[in-house]
Design a protein around this motif. Structure first.
Motif, mmCIF file in Angstrom:
data_model
loop_
_atom_site.group_PDB
_atom_site.id
_atom_site.type_symbol
_atom_site.label_atom_id
_atom_site.label_comp_id
_atom_site.label_asym_id
_atom_site.label_seq_id
_atom_site.Cartn_x
_atom_site.Cartn_y
_atom_site.Cartn_z
ATOM 1 N N ASP A 253 0.817 -1.216 0.000
ATOM 2 C CA ASP A 253 0.000 0.000 0.000
ATOM 3 C C ASP A 253 0.850 1.265 0.000
ATOM 4 O O ASP A 253 0.376 2.351 0.334
ATOM 5 C CB ASP A 253 -0.943 0.006 1.200
ATOM 6 N N SER A 254 2.116 1.127 -0.394
ATOM 7 C CA SER A 254 3.012 2.286 -0.397
ATOM 8 C C SER A 254 2.500 3.370 -1.331
ATOM 9 O O SER A 254 2.155 3.112 -2.487
ATOM 10 C CB SER A 254 4.418 1.871 -0.831
ATOM 11 N N GLN A 255 2.409 4.566 -0.832
ATOM 12 C CA GLN A 255 1.992 5.716 -1.632
ATOM 13 C C GLN A 255 3.187 6.551 -2.088
ATOM 14 O O GLN A 255 3.013 7.610 -2.681
ATOM 15 C CB GLN A 255 1.035 6.602 -0.813
ATOM 16 N N VAL A 256 4.400 6.045 -1.809
ATOM 17 C CA VAL A 256 5.614 6.765 -2.203
ATOM 18 C C VAL A 256 5.879 6.495 -3.684
ATOM 19 O O VAL A 256 6.116 5.356 -4.090
ATOM 20 C CB VAL A 256 6.824 6.332 -1.355
ATOM 21 N N MET A 257 5.811 7.531 -4.495
ATOM 22 C CA MET A 257 5.988 7.363 -5.932
ATOM 23 C C MET A 257 7.428 7.007 -6.275
ATOM 24 O O MET A 257 8.370 7.522 -5.670
ATOM 25 C CB MET A 257 5.568 8.636 -6.671
ATOM 26 N N ASN A 258 7.578 6.113 -7.237
ATOM 27 C CA ASN A 258 8.884 5.740 -7.790
ATOM 28 C C ASN A 258 9.803 5.084 -6.766
ATOM 29 O O ASN A 258 11.025 5.093 -6.934
ATOM 30 C CB ASN A 258 9.596 6.966 -8.387
ATOM 31 N N GLN A 259 9.233 4.491 -5.729
ATOM 32 C CA GLN A 259 10.093 3.861 -4.723
ATOM 33 C C GLN A 259 10.676 2.547 -5.226
ATOM 34 O O GLN A 259 11.762 2.146 -4.823
ATOM 35 C CB GLN A 259 9.324 3.629 -3.419
ATOM 36 N N LEU A 260 9.955 1.858 -6.118
ATOM 37 C CA LEU A 260 10.448 0.635 -6.745
ATOM 38 C C LEU A 260 10.424 0.829 -8.250
ATOM 39 O O LEU A 260 9.373 1.075 -8.835
ATOM 40 C CB LEU A 260 9.593 -0.571 -6.353
ATOM 41 N N VAL A 261 11.584 0.719 -8.868
ATOM 42 C CA VAL A 261 11.724 0.983 -10.307
ATOM 43 C C VAL A 261 12.389 -0.214 -10.976
ATOM 44 O O VAL A 261 13.350 -0.782 -10.435
ATOM 45 C CB VAL A 261 12.580 2.249 -10.543
ATOM 46 N N LEU A 262 11.868 -0.604 -12.136
ATOM 47 C CA LEU A 262 12.537 -1.606 -12.957
ATOM 48 C C LEU A 262 13.403 -0.900 -13.985
ATOM 49 O O LEU A 262 12.960 0.068 -14.619
ATOM 50 C CB LEU A 262 11.518 -2.486 -13.691
ATOM 51 N N CYS A 263 14.618 -1.358 -14.143
ATOM 52 C CA CYS A 263 15.475 -0.808 -15.196
ATOM 53 C C CYS A 263 15.963 -1.946 -16.074
ATOM 54 O O CYS A 263 16.075 -3.094 -15.622
ATOM 55 C CB CYS A 263 16.650 -0.019 -14.619
ATOM 56 N N TYR A 264 16.219 -1.644 -17.344
ATOM 57 C CA TYR A 264 16.757 -2.648 -18.251
ATOM 58 C C TYR A 264 18.259 -2.785 -18.006
ATOM 59 O O TYR A 264 18.971 -1.790 -17.844
ATOM 60 C CB TYR A 264 16.513 -2.251 -19.707
ATOM 61 N N GLU A 265 18.716 -4.030 -18.010
ATOM 62 C CA GLU A 265 20.128 -4.292 -17.746
ATOM 63 C C GLU A 265 21.062 -3.594 -18.739
ATOM 64 O O GLU A 265 22.066 -3.004 -18.331
ATOM 65 C CB GLU A 265 20.363 -5.800 -17.693
ATOM 66 N N PRO A 266 20.779 -3.616 -20.058
ATOM 67 C CA PRO A 266 21.679 -2.896 -20.973
ATOM 68 C C PRO A 266 21.675 -1.384 -20.741
ATOM 69 O O PRO A 266 22.708 -0.735 -20.911
ATOM 70 C CB PRO A 266 21.120 -3.229 -22.365
ATOM 71 N N ASP A 267 20.520 -0.828 -20.343
ATOM 72 C CA ASP A 267 20.461 0.610 -20.046
ATOM 73 C C ASP A 267 21.351 0.940 -18.853
ATOM 74 O O ASP A 267 22.083 1.944 -18.856
ATOM 75 C CB ASP A 267 19.025 1.034 -19.736
ATOM 76 N N ALA A 268 21.274 0.091 -17.825
ATOM 77 C CA ALA A 268 22.107 0.308 -16.641
ATOM 78 C C ALA A 268 23.584 0.237 -17.008
ATOM 79 O O ALA A 268 24.387 1.088 -16.599
ATOM 80 C CB ALA A 268 21.771 -0.732 -15.569
#
Length: 722
Positions: A253-268
């Motif tokens: 129920d977290s209301q904190v925006m962008n607290q969990l983000v998926l990133c692509y491995e090649p982008d990283a």
């Protein structure tokens, strides 16, 4: 434009001919994804590289310093060749966590040793048969999807254990294994295994805070960036995000925006390489400044070269244990820190060409050499020693070709076949004893069949042939000496597919038009292989017809986890993406919009009906695209907004469909993602509200603007398991 919404039962939207969309509702939410992604005030960013073969954690304070701390202390991992811990996990029979990484492997093997000693009581001794050891289990999330990607060139290596009968079910519903098989043959829910692994990663990240004296009292101050392969399916990414939440990275129920983000491995990895190049430039600039103190102007021939400047294109190969994840990028703005941005010029691609498939080729060769069924029986009787065999091979694999000199004009594959050299794998003593027992038991049968009788395992191995030539396998005590040609053959079966795919990409207009691709960057654990580096240099490097500059960072296996943190600090590093799929919703549309002769007659008859409200003939199940495969979506583009109605039960059902076709007509199958959004009890069902979709990020982004809901302009997390 759509004028009525899906309801809870999945009723499609009607697209009217003359009646405009209802204006009784709200205006579309004014969302800028680039700005939205920057929301949230976090004290620390944690990057997790959950790799097929190895995993890692990195952290950075959000203080503008740009300093990233990459962990190398999981299981005292710094004493090994690779600096990421192995993605192995040990659970008890109920799925409870015991150990992760190298410690999981060591505990699993130790338990068998304890059982053999007979020093433990019956309950403890039985643990070896109950405990569940999983290795390289991340492959479970992309089996079907990667097979489909691999078909763009050659298919991924076949593995009898993975072969499945073809099913009519769409790939996006079947690309996830619901159960994983442990080393002892027992099965457990994939969800449990992944959640326990992610719990460990979180726990270890919190330990890093203590080590680096970072004071965090509220976990909402932590931003988590979880890396995933760019070629994963939407469902695989959605499940990974869901399991990360179940593992407690953030609360449901977290209301904190962008607290969990998926990133692509090649982008990283791309962000990490850009940072490494900038650090290198700074180092050269300091050297240049020192030189200029001695002379007025540095000679031109000594001026540092510029790499990856604005406008230049590059291929980035993230080569890990399971996949080759390949991105095609162009530098939009070069510089330092927040100044650097790149964009995709072709959607991510790749296949099942990771180093783990070399392990499978080794096992396949062993199966070919040994009598049918021997190796399978050994695995069943001695699961821990079979694990030792695999681990010994993997360590030997990492060192193959490590001391060979680079020759840019000579084919390393041909050189390996011509060298009279070998590279060793240590076999478990139990395997050698097992083989010799089998040879002794088969002695009489071999004599009756007038076949050669072997006195030892060494004699047996020496007599086996490779490509028709004996002597390529020599067993010397416990060392299996494999000829270079055998090693090259195992590596080449995987590497050739990556090289073929790169050649295909380099022919595309996107990488040739205006300015040709200039670089190829190698990251990931497999990129540390000297043999692979030599092959890429020879086939695609500066002396090849493609004349690419090959960039290998100092620690290629850590590029992803380092870059994941950097993407958390700079979420708009990727300024634009190319779409691999077409996304949209299911609608009902007037039949007059279509040329019936162009449509499948059977489908037309199946979906044809008379719409009394519009007094027109309509078609059910029409695919209404929002974006199409091949489209370029900029991070600053506005989301696509549709006015939705609620159902009579005050619920709006949001269903998103996808296809590989650029111009689909009918929806084929179930949605790739969906969400039922409950509305306030007093909601007027005749009132519309805007739902906005954005497809230019690492996941499908959906936003709603609904009065009566907390934080009414909010992001909706879609469900992928339904």
């Amino acid at each position: 434009m759509a004028s009525a919404s899906n309801n809870q039962s999945g009723k499609p939207i009607d697209i009217a001919v003359s009646k405009p969309p209802s204006t009784k509702g709200h205006n579309p939410p004014h969302i800028n994804i680039s700005e939205w992604n920057r929301r949230g005030s976090f004290k620390v960013v944690v990057g997790i590289d959950f790799g097929t073969d190895g995993s890692g954690v990195a952290i950075a304070l959000n203080d503008g310093s740009g300093k990233v701390f990459v962990d190398q202390d999981i299981n005292d991992n710094s004493r090994f060749i690779d600096v990421k811990t192995k993605t192995n996990i040990l659970l008890d029979e109920n799925g409870a966590f015991i150990a992760f990484g190298r410690e999981a492997t060591e505990q699993y093997i130790r338990q068998f040793d304890n059982d053999d000693d007979g020093d433990d009581d019956d309950a403890q001794a039985s643990n070896s048969n109950k405990w569940l050891y999983f290795s390289q289990f991340k492959m479970a999330l992309y089996k079907k999807a990667i097979k489909k990607q691999s078909s763009m060139t050659k298919g991924g290596p076949n593995d009898a254990a993975d072969d499945e009968k073809k099913e009519a079910t769409p790939a996006y519903k079947t690309d996830i294994k619901k159960e994983l098989t442990a080393a002892n043959g027992k099965k457990l829910s994939s969800r449990i295994v992944f959640i326990e692994a992610l719990k460990f990663m979180k726990k270890h990240a919190l330990k890093m805070f203590t080590r680096y004296n970072i004071q965090i009292t509220d976990e909402s101050d932590i931003k988590w960036v979880l890396s995933v392969p760019a070629i994963w399916s939407d469902k695989a990414k959605g499940l990974m995000e869901s399991w990360a939440i179940d593992a407690g990275l953030i609360t449901k129920d977290s209301q904190v925006m962008n607290q969990l983000v998926l990133c692509y491995e090649p982008d990283a990895a791309s962000a990490s390489i850009q940072n490494e190049i900038n650090d290198y430039k700074k180092h050269l600039q300091l050297q240049q400044n020192k030189n200029e103190e001695k002379e007025n102007e540095q000679p031109a021939r000594k001026r540092p070269k510029e790499y990856l400047v604005a406008g230049e294109k590059y291929l980035l190969l993230d080569l890990g244990g399971g996949t080759a994840d390949i991105a095609a990028h162009q530098v939009i703005a070069a510089g330092d820190g927040d100044a650097v941005t790149v964009k995709e010029i072709h959607y991510p691609s790749g296949g099942a060409w990771g180093s783990g498939y070399i392990d499978r080729h080794f096992i396949r060769l062993l199966n070919d050499i040994l009598e049918p069924g021997w190796l399978t029986e050994f695995q069943s009787l001695y699961p821990s020693e079979y694990t030792v065999l695999l681990n010994n091979f993997r360590r030997a694999k990492e060192r193959f070709y490590a001391h060979e000199a680079q020759d840019k004009v000579k084919d390393p594959s041909a050189a390996a076949y011509s060298k009279s050299k070998s590279h060793n794998v240590t076999l478990p003593a139990e395997l050698i004893e097992f083989i010799e027992e089998k040879l002794e038991k088969s002695r009489n049968l071999r004599q009756i069949a007038n076949q050669k009788v072997y006195e030892s395992a060494s004699e047996y191995f020496e007599d086996q042939t490779f490509l028709g030539t004996p002597g390529k396998w020599i067993l010397n005590d416990e060392k299996l000496e494999l000829d270079y040609s055998v090693w090259a053959s195992m590596f080449d079966e995987v590497i050739d597919q990556t090289i073929d795919h790169c050649r295909m990409l380099l022919k595309l207009d996107a990488l040739n038009k205006d300015s040709p691709c200039r670089y190829i960057c190698l990251v990931g654990g497999f990129s540390s292989s000297k043999y692979l580096q030599h092959r890429i240099m020879y086939e695609l490097g500066i002396k090849s017809e493609y004349k690419l500059i090959v960039i290998v960072p100092k620690r290629p296996s850590l590029s992803v986890v380092d870059g994941a943190v950097r993407l958390g600090l700079k979420p708009d590093f990727i300024s634009a993406r190319k779409l691999r799929k077409t996304y949209g919703i299911k609608v009902n549309a007037p039949i007059a919009r279509f040329t019936l002769s162009d449509l499948n007659e059977e489908l037309v008859q199946k979906h044809r009906y008379f719409n009394k409200r519009a007094n027109l003939e309509y078609l059910h199940c029409i695919f209404h695209p929002y974006v199409r495969c091949g489209d370029e979506i900029d991070i600053t583009d506005k989301p696509i907004t549709t006015q939705f109605y609620a159902s009579k039960k005050n619920i709006v059902g949001i269903d998103v469909y996808c296809t590989d076709e650029r111009d689909p007509t009918f929806v084929d199958g179930d949605p790739v993602a969906r969400k039922d959004v409950p509305l306030p009890a007093n909601w007027d069902i005749h009132q519309t509200f805007p739902i906005s979709f954005f497809f230019g990020d690492t996941k499908i982004r959906v936003f709603a603007d609904i009065d009566g809901l907390a934080d009414h302009e909010k992001e909706i997390r879609l469900d992928y398991e339904f």
